[in-house]
Design an enzyme around this catalytic site. Structure first.
Site, mmCIF file in Angstrom:
data_model
loop_
_atom_site.group_PDB
_atom_site.id
_atom_site.type_symbol
_atom_site.label_atom_id
_atom_site.label_comp_id
_atom_site.label_asym_id
_atom_site.label_seq_id
_atom_site.Cartn_x
_atom_site.Cartn_y
_atom_site.Cartn_z
ATOM 1 N N CYS A 68 13.317 9.339 11.438
ATOM 2 C CA CYS A 68 13.616 7.974 11.502
ATOM 3 C C CYS A 68 11.742 7.334 12.134
ATOM 4 O O CYS A 68 11.069 8.063 12.361
ATOM 5 C CB CYS A 68 14.195 7.939 12.179
ATOM 6 N N CYS A 71 11.421 8.868 16.128
ATOM 7 C CA CYS A 71 10.502 10.502 15.912
ATOM 8 C C CYS A 71 9.311 10.174 15.550
ATOM 9 O O CYS A 71 8.190 10.684 16.535
ATOM 10 C CB CYS A 71 11.144 11.799 14.187
ATOM 11 N N ASP A 485 -6.091 -7.094 -6.613
ATOM 12 C CA ASP A 485 -7.568 -6.938 -7.610
ATOM 13 C C ASP A 485 -6.973 -7.549 -8.233
ATOM 14 O O ASP A 485 -5.868 -8.042 -8.946
ATOM 15 C CB ASP A 485 -7.614 -5.502 -7.955
#
Length: 678
Positions: A68, A71, A485
């Site tokens: 998660c 972490c 682009d």
């Protein structure tokens, strides 16, 4: 009045207190430059460059075990706290960390240890040093003594910086300086140690990650499916069947005291979900708590255990009492685990797509290359097909028509057109001849080229693009600006004929029959677009065009040929002028009109007279205008960035509704220019 500026100098108006002797640490050359500026009536002072930025390196780590954002935030904060680390970014989606650090203050091993201490596994991807790395698989080397001999032999080579050996799988990795040595030298040394016995072949380190990622996806998919098998009956018995009288009567049947059939059934079905399917959350929570932190696994384990064990207590008490009515929440724990597994499955799917995107970039490079060997007088001695990973600096590579350029370099022989749209975004191929630079992974359209390799391995443009993509995935982009682009993003990326203007009275079918007969021999994409359009005027499926004699392709300009005793020239205005053909003012007006509409104008002459103009364009994708309109309604700013010219870029932008345009931008400039505008 404009103030003169010089590179790395700060120029300010003169002051009465100017003192030449106040300078410290400047060279004689710098003093002369400063005095010259001051004599012109301005005050100049040196701006010191940030040496920390220049001396720092950027390394990348793969971090396993993150579940998660908590972490990733934990790992990021730990890395940021290390002395010598200037910046650390951790991406949960790619499971990677990018760290800018000062190698004089901290080493890579310290970074790896810091990640390991937080409870996650860290694997070094790159150190950021100016080195290339090659991975070799060894065959015929079975003993530790032989591996040590290989290691010592490679260490003796000039330019070899580091050797990492994996004796379990008979693999080794060599970091080296490409200007001094290369992978073919390593293979030659290894195979010369044991004739007929030792063999070394290169392999891609990244190739092994695809099956691992696929297995992770399938693992979460299987876990989710099994959780559904048990969770759906739990949900039905607690939320649905209770409203069906007959089934409810069966479920409410008492087994022991107040314990019912439904409660016992839900207990049995939810237990495998909690402790077998959900075991991964227990292991993750244990690792997290052991290192003094709490991640998502801890929250899942606490929440589901609270619901499950309270339900167990309630059921057991009902079984032992004649007046206690149980209230259980088995469906809560089971459904929570099932939903989280679904989320995990979708997450690893997204990670897999991210990995696929990078893998597709790497696949742009060809697998093999044709290596040419010349003698001292420049005569060709030998042609050999080699693994493209074994190309070394200054190698001469042969590129066939339709093949990919195997390495960055420059042309030393031949001429052709090369499609560089993967780099520039420009759909039109670029003419290449002796002395022109080429980029690895681009496609050679026509003609044979001999290319001398200049940048190989991690130095190549393709590798740098991959690193840019990986760095972009690390960055946290803002939820109010999107950059598009042009070629292949807003447009289809394939040129097509959009209009034809005839200047003489003739049938359009006859016109295209003659033009296609001349263009069918050309490999140029614009020629292919014309031939494809000409097929619409033919009834038969397999078009057979009239014979074209004396066909000539003029690089970068067009073609000419004799078709049905007519001299046909198809190309740009320059080709017509070189062929002494007058371009009428009406034709020039049509060309200008085409350019204003982001189209390419092609002139056609027959027997020395311009008879028509063909307009070719790269059309917009279906829905491009709708996307920009929706973004505008969401108050999201859209920017068009392209390597095309300003006329084409502005026309496309106007058509889709984009107001901000950046044109004629090189790939390395796009991020900088867009960042400045955003």
């Amino acid at each position: 009045m404009r103030t003169p500026m010089t590179s790395h100098r700060e120029v300010v108006p003169p002051t009465p207190m100017m003192n030449h002797s106040s300078r410290h640490g400047t060279t004689i050359k710098e003093d002369i430059i400063l005095e010259a500026i001051e004599d012109a009536g301005f005050e100049a002072s040196l701006i010191e460059e940030d040496m920390n930025e220049k001396s720092s390196l950027v390394c990348r780590l793969r971090i396993k075990g993150m579940t998660c954002t908590s972490c990733s935030s934990t790992v990021e904060s730990v890395l940021q706290g290390i002395h010598g680390v200037q910046r650390a970014q951790v991406a949960l989606a790619t499971e990677e960390a990018e760290i800018r650090y000062d190698p004089k203050l901290v080493g890579v091993h310290k970074l790896l240890e810091a990640v390991d201490d937080t409870g996650f596994e860290a694997i070094l991807i790159s150190t950021g040093e100016d080195l290339n790395k090659v991975h070799l698989k060894l065959e015929g080397i079975c003993t530790d003594h032989a591996m040590r001999m290989v290691e010592k032999s490679l260490e003796a080579l000039p330019g070899v910086d580091d050797i990492s050996i994996d004796p379990t799988f008979d693999k080794l990795s060599v970091s080296y300086k490409p200007d001094q040595t290369g992978p073919r030298n390593f293979i030659e040394v290894i195979e010369s140690m044991g004739p007929g016995c030792y063999k070394a072949t290169s392999f891609s380190e990244g190739g092994g990650n695809e099956p691992v990622r696929h297995e992770e996806i399938m693992q979460y998919y299987r876990s989710f499916c099994w959780s559904l098998v048990f969770t759906i009956p739990v949900f039905l018995t607690s939320m649905v069947f209770m409203y069906i009288p007959v089934i409810r009567h069966v479920l409410d049947t008492k087994i022991v005291n107040m314990l019912t059939v439904g409660e016992l059934l839900r207990w049995i079905l939810s237990t495998p979900v909690q402790f077998i399917i959900g075991w991964r959350f227990y292991t993750g929570a244990y690792k997290s708590i052991r290192h003094g932190s709490a991640n998502m696994d801890v929250l899942i384990a606490l929440g589901t255990n609270a619901a499950y064990f309270y339900s167990v207590y309630s059921v057991l008490r009902a079984a032992m009492s004649e007046d206690f009515m149980a209230m259980n929440f088995f469906e809560t724990s089971s459904m929570l685990i099932s939903f989280i597994l679904l989320g995990k499955y979708l997450e690893v799917l997204a990670k897999g797509k991210t990995s696929d995107a990078i893998a597709k970039l790497m696949d742009l490079a060809p697998d093999t290359a044709i290596l040419l060997t010349f003698d001292g007088e420049g005569n060709l001695m030998h042609e050999e097909e080699i693994d493209s990973r074994l190309i070394q600096r200054n190698d001469i590579i042969k590129v066939m028509p339709g093949g990919k350029v195997a390495s960055d370099g420059f042309v030393i022989w031949g001429q052709s057109h090369v499609n560089e749209s993967m780099i520039t975004g420009e759909a039109r191929p670029v003419a290449k001849r002796k002395g022109d630079s080429v980029i690895g992974g681009t496609v050679n359209q026509n003609g044979v080229l001999h290319v001398q390799a200049t940048r190989v391995g991690s130095e190549s443009a393709l590798s740098q693009i991959v690193r840019l993509v990986e760095s972009a995935q690390m960055a946290k982009a803002p939820v109010n600006c999107i950059v598009f682009d042009k070629t292949g993003t807003l447009t289809i990326g394939k040129p097509v004929v959009v209009s034809t203007r005839l200047l003489k009275n003739m049938v359009l079918r006859d016109f295209y029959e003659l033009v296609a007969a001349a263009e069918v021999n050309s490999e140029h994409p614009l020629a292919k677009a014309i031939v494809e359009y000409a097929k619409k005027f033919r009834v038969e499926e397999n078009c057979v065009w009239p014979e074209a004699r004396d066909f000539t392709s003029v690089t970068g300009h067009g073609v000419n040929a004799i078709v049905r005793n007519k001299e046909i020239i198809v190309g740009n205005k320059s080709l017509m002028i070189e062929s002494n053909i007058l371009v009428p003012s009406h034709a020039e007006e049509i060309l200008m009109e085409a350019e204003n509409l982001a189209q390419t104008g092609i002139l056609v002459s027959m027997d020395g007279e311009v008879v028509g103009v063909i307009a070719i364009s790269d059309p917009l994708k279906v829905g491009a205008q709708d996307v920009i309109s929706i973004l505008k309604s969401m108050k999201v700013k859209s920017i068009l960035v392209t390597g095309d010219n300003w006329g084409t870029a502005n026309s496309i932008a106007k058509e889709v509704g984009i107001e901000t345009v950046i044109a004629e931008a090189k790939p390395e400039q796009k991020a900088e220019k867009c960042g400045f505008i955003c």
